[in-house]
Design a protein around this motif. Structure first.
Motif, PDB file in Angstrom:
ATOM      1  N   VAL A   1      56.071  -3.105   2.276  1.00  0.00           N
ATOM      2  CA  VAL A   1      57.355  -2.550   2.681  1.00  0.00           C
ATOM      3  C   VAL A   1      58.425  -3.296   1.878  1.00  0.00           C
TER       4      VAL A   1
ATOM      5  N   ASP B   1      62.100  -4.055   0.237  1.00  0.00           N
ATOM      6  CA  ASP B   1      63.520  -3.883   0.498  1.00  0.00           C
ATOM      7  C   ASP B   1      64.240  -4.874  -0.407  1.00  0.00           C
TER       8      ASP B   1
ATOM      9  N   LYS C   1      64.596  -1.750  10.792  1.00  0.00           N
ATOM     10  CA  LYS C   1      64.213  -0.707   9.843  1.00  0.00           C
ATOM     11  C   LYS C   1      62.860  -1.027   9.191  1.00  0.00           C
ATOM     12  N   SER C   2      62.644  -2.290   8.844  1.00  0.00           N
ATOM     13  CA  SER C   2      61.399  -2.686   8.187  1.00  0.00           C
ATOM     14  C   SER C   2      60.196  -2.540   9.124  1.00  0.00           C
TER      15      SER C   2
ATOM     16  N   SER D   1      59.917  -0.428  11.539  1.00  0.00           N
ATOM     17  CA  SER D   1      59.685   1.015  11.654  1.00  0.00           C
ATOM     18  C   SER D   1      58.922   1.541  10.437  1.00  0.00           C
ATOM     19  N   ARG D   2      59.327   1.116   9.254  1.00  0.00           N
ATOM     20  CA  ARG D   2      58.635   1.544   8.038  1.00  0.00           C
ATOM     21  C   ARG D   2      57.196   1.026   8.011  1.00  0.00           C
TER      22      ARG D   2
ATOM     23  N   LYS E   1      55.270   0.444  10.629  1.00  0.00           N
ATOM     24  CA  LYS E   1      54.503   1.259  11.578  1.00  0.00           C
ATOM     25  C   LYS E   1      54.133   2.605  10.964  1.00  0.00           C
ATOM     26  N   ASN E   2      55.081   3.254  10.277  1.00  0.00           N
ATOM     27  CA  ASN E   2      54.819   4.546   9.656  1.00  0.00           C
ATOM     28  C   ASN E   2      53.760   4.438   8.559  1.00  0.00           C
ATOM     29  N   LYS E   3      53.854   3.402   7.726  1.00  0.00           N
ATOM     30  CA  LYS E   3      52.872   3.230   6.658  1.00  0.00           C
ATOM     31  C   LYS E   3      51.497   2.907   7.226  1.00  0.00           C
TER      32      LYS E   3
END
Length: 123
Positions: A29, A31, A108-109, A111-112, A114-116
């Motif tokens: 992730v 950023d 935000k990180s 959340s990203r 979890k999605n990945k």
């Protein structure tokens, strides 16, 4: 009742733990001020480790502040995170960020991540 502590079992403590993630980081992730590397584990809980170099965040006070904020964010979100070993790599500029900005960045990180993780499980 859900427990929100940060005991030793939720930390990457040894060089072997860190090397496990660095050898094959399946989740990344990126950023601007930080990079999160993660690799699934079989422990049923996420674990967290930090790499915050003096080169990127000069003052120890700032390195420790960043670490405390991220650790607090992890502690509050640990139950919604997947079962992975996580390494937070700090980049230049994170030491100058305000506390609230770091909290938003981590939200935000997470959340990203979890999605990945969900996408990785589907494949």
């Amino acid at each position: 009742m859900t427990e929100f502590r940060f005991p030793r079992r939720l930390r990457l403590l040894t060089g072997r733990d860190f090397q496990f993630v660095f050898d094959d980081a399946q989740l990344k992730v990126p950023d601007q001020p930080l990079l999160i590397l993660a690799r699934p584990n079989n422990l049923g809980q996420p674990r967290l480790g930090f790499v915050i170099s003096k080169k990127n965040v000069r003052q120890a006070v700032k390195r420790n502040r960043v670490r405390r904020i991220i650790r607090e964010s992890f502690r509050l979100n640990q139950h919604s995170l997947p079962s992975v070993d996580i390494i937070i790599l700090a980049r230049k500029g994170i030491g100058e960020m305000e506390n609230e900005a770091i909290h938003k960045l981590m939200k935000k990180s997470w959340s990203r991540l979890k999605n990945k993780s969900k996408k990785l499980k589907q494949t």
